[in-house]
Design a protein around this motif. Structure first.
Motif, mmCIF file in Angstrom:
data_model
loop_
_atom_site.group_PDB
_atom_site.id
_atom_site.type_symbol
_atom_site.label_atom_id
_atom_site.label_comp_id
_atom_site.label_asym_id
_atom_site.label_seq_id
_atom_site.Cartn_x
_atom_site.Cartn_y
_atom_site.Cartn_z
ATOM 1 N N LEU A 88 0.427 -1.204 0.241
ATOM 2 C CA LEU A 88 0.044 -0.082 0.216
ATOM 3 C C LEU A 88 1.036 1.070 -0.099
ATOM 4 O O LEU A 88 0.324 2.868 -0.309
ATOM 5 C CB LEU A 88 -1.058 0.083 1.154
ATOM 6 N N ILE A 89 2.057 1.012 0.661
ATOM 7 C CA ILE A 89 2.777 2.336 0.799
ATOM 8 C C ILE A 89 3.758 2.340 -0.782
ATOM 9 O O ILE A 89 3.640 3.296 -0.896
ATOM 10 C CB ILE A 89 3.606 2.580 2.096
ATOM 11 N N LYS A 90 3.579 1.639 -1.047
ATOM 12 C CA LYS A 90 4.618 1.806 -2.062
ATOM 13 C C LYS A 90 3.658 2.167 -3.364
ATOM 14 O O LYS A 90 4.652 3.122 -4.264
ATOM 15 C CB LYS A 90 5.084 0.381 -2.698
ATOM 16 N N LYS A 91 2.382 1.430 -3.733
ATOM 17 C CA LYS A 91 1.423 2.031 -4.312
ATOM 18 C C LYS A 91 1.489 3.933 -4.662
ATOM 19 O O LYS A 91 0.985 4.738 -4.944
ATOM 20 C CB LYS A 91 0.254 1.309 -4.167
ATOM 21 N N GLU A 92 1.152 4.280 -3.025
ATOM 22 C CA GLU A 92 1.399 5.673 -2.661
ATOM 23 C C GLU A 92 2.638 6.174 -3.407
ATOM 24 O O GLU A 92 2.445 7.454 -2.898
ATOM 25 C CB GLU A 92 0.441 5.541 -1.772
ATOM 26 N N GLY A 93 3.715 6.091 -3.904
ATOM 27 C CA GLY A 93 4.560 6.750 -4.705
ATOM 28 C C GLY A 93 5.680 6.795 -3.365
ATOM 29 O O GLY A 93 6.959 7.190 -3.769
ATOM 30 N N HIS A 94 5.630 5.693 -2.476
ATOM 31 C CA HIS A 94 6.716 5.474 -1.613
ATOM 32 C C HIS A 94 8.204 4.481 -1.652
ATOM 33 O O HIS A 94 7.499 3.447 -2.163
ATOM 34 C CB HIS A 94 6.061 5.973 -0.076
#
Ligand SMILES: NC(=[NH2+])NCCC[C@H](N)C(=O)O
Ligand SMILES: [Mn+2]
Ligand SMILES: [Mn+2]
Length: 311
Positions: A34-40
């Protein structure tokens, strides 16, 4: 941004089965993705080491501080991970576990910064001591200990003495406060915005006041500790001490939108999920993830805005 997930699979502080499975539930539902998908960027430093003790030993440290020794010990370990994470220019995101972990988080954060503010979003004050606690559950005491109020074993976690000044503490949404806690709040002069005050003055006004106070203070770090029981009982059945008349999910989002976009939040706790007592559809987990998605989206928007200004 770069986040470090720090799991704290503990339930000694609430003395109720289930909260220790929080970190596992967050990982199973792919919080890192989820955190990756938000660009982090995201890393997971795994779980903090929790000493194992049997329920028979719970009163061995103090008669009204259940599991005192293991709680003090694991919090030292947590503080060290949080401190190292910040030194690595990474955002510590602490996954509970019960709220006794607030002491370790705050200790680590306060060692890294000169002076910190703590925003405590919770149905409870968590400012009890062994003298005021009706339960002996240490998850009702971490904020007091962080201000250097309470038992030395807790106030001296990681390093000796006060981690945050009461004037830099902001409790928001509390609606189940013990009488001794009111006295401590008054004596220390911390900033207490009970749910009653929030409803009377309006959530937007309270948020505005907190932002102004923090931005006009001399802090260089802001720790946000989020107890999911700040949300209404009906949307978080899977938490050990659920309380009615809480924030709606939209209000939760509003709180994070404003604090993340207008303050320099440097670390966070997300605590008190108890997957064992969640309802059949996993309502609590689902609502937690909706809020988490919103949180990381907002961090991204802030980051984009900041880099735009820098150009
Ligand atoms: N982190 C929490 N959910 N704390 C609940 C505390 C409840 C009560 N005030 C007590 O001290 O026992
Ligand atoms: Mn609470
Ligand atoms: Mn709490």
């Amino acid at each position: 941004m770069k986040f470090n997930l720090i799991g704290v699979p503990v339930n000694y502080g609430c003395d109720r089965n289930g909260a220790q499975f929080g970190p596992e539930a967050f990982r199973q539902h792919n919080i890192a993705d989820l955190i990756k998908k938000e660009g982090h960027k995201v890393q997971d430093s795994g779980d903090v080491k929790i000493p194992k003790v049997s329920p028979e030993e719970k009163y061995s440290g103090h008669e009204n501080l259940k599991y005192l020794e293991p709680i003090a010990e694991y919090n030292h370990n947590l503080a060290e991970v949080v401190y190292n994470t910040l030194n690595d220019d990474t955002f510590p995101f602490v996954l509970g576990g019960d709220h006794s972990l607030g002491m370790g988080s705050i200790a680590g954060v306060s060692r890294h910064f000169e002076e910190i503010a703590v925003i405590w979003i919770d149905a409870h004050g968590d400012i009890n001591t062994e003298d005021t606690s009706p339960s002996g559950n240490i998850h009702g005491m971490p904020l007091a200990a962080s201000m250097n109020v309470g038992n030395p074993r807790l106030t001296n976690i990681y390093y000796k003495g006060q981690k945050v000044k009461p004037e830099n503490v902001y409790i928001i949404g509390a609606r189940d406060i013990d009488s001794g806690e009111f006295e401590i709040a008054e004596k220390t002069k911390l900033n207490l915005y009970t749910m009653e005050t929030v409803r009377e003055k309006g959530l937007a006004n309270i948020i505005e006041q907190v932002i102004e106070k923090i931005n006009n203070s001399s802090v260089d770090g802001v720790h946000l500790s989020f107890d999911i029981d700040a949300l209404d009982k009906s949307i978080v059945p899977g938490t050990g001490t659920a309380v009615s008349e809480g924030f709606s999910l939209n209000e939760g989002k509003e709180i994070f939108t404003k604090f993340i976009s207008r303050l320099d939040i440097t670390s966070m706790d997300f605590v008190e999920l108890n997957p064992v007592i969640d309802d059949e559809d996993g309502k609590t987990v689902k609502n937690c993830f909706e809020l988490l998605r919103h949180i990381f989206k907002t961090f991204k928007l802030r980051e984009e805005r900041d880099t735009e200004y820098a150009i």
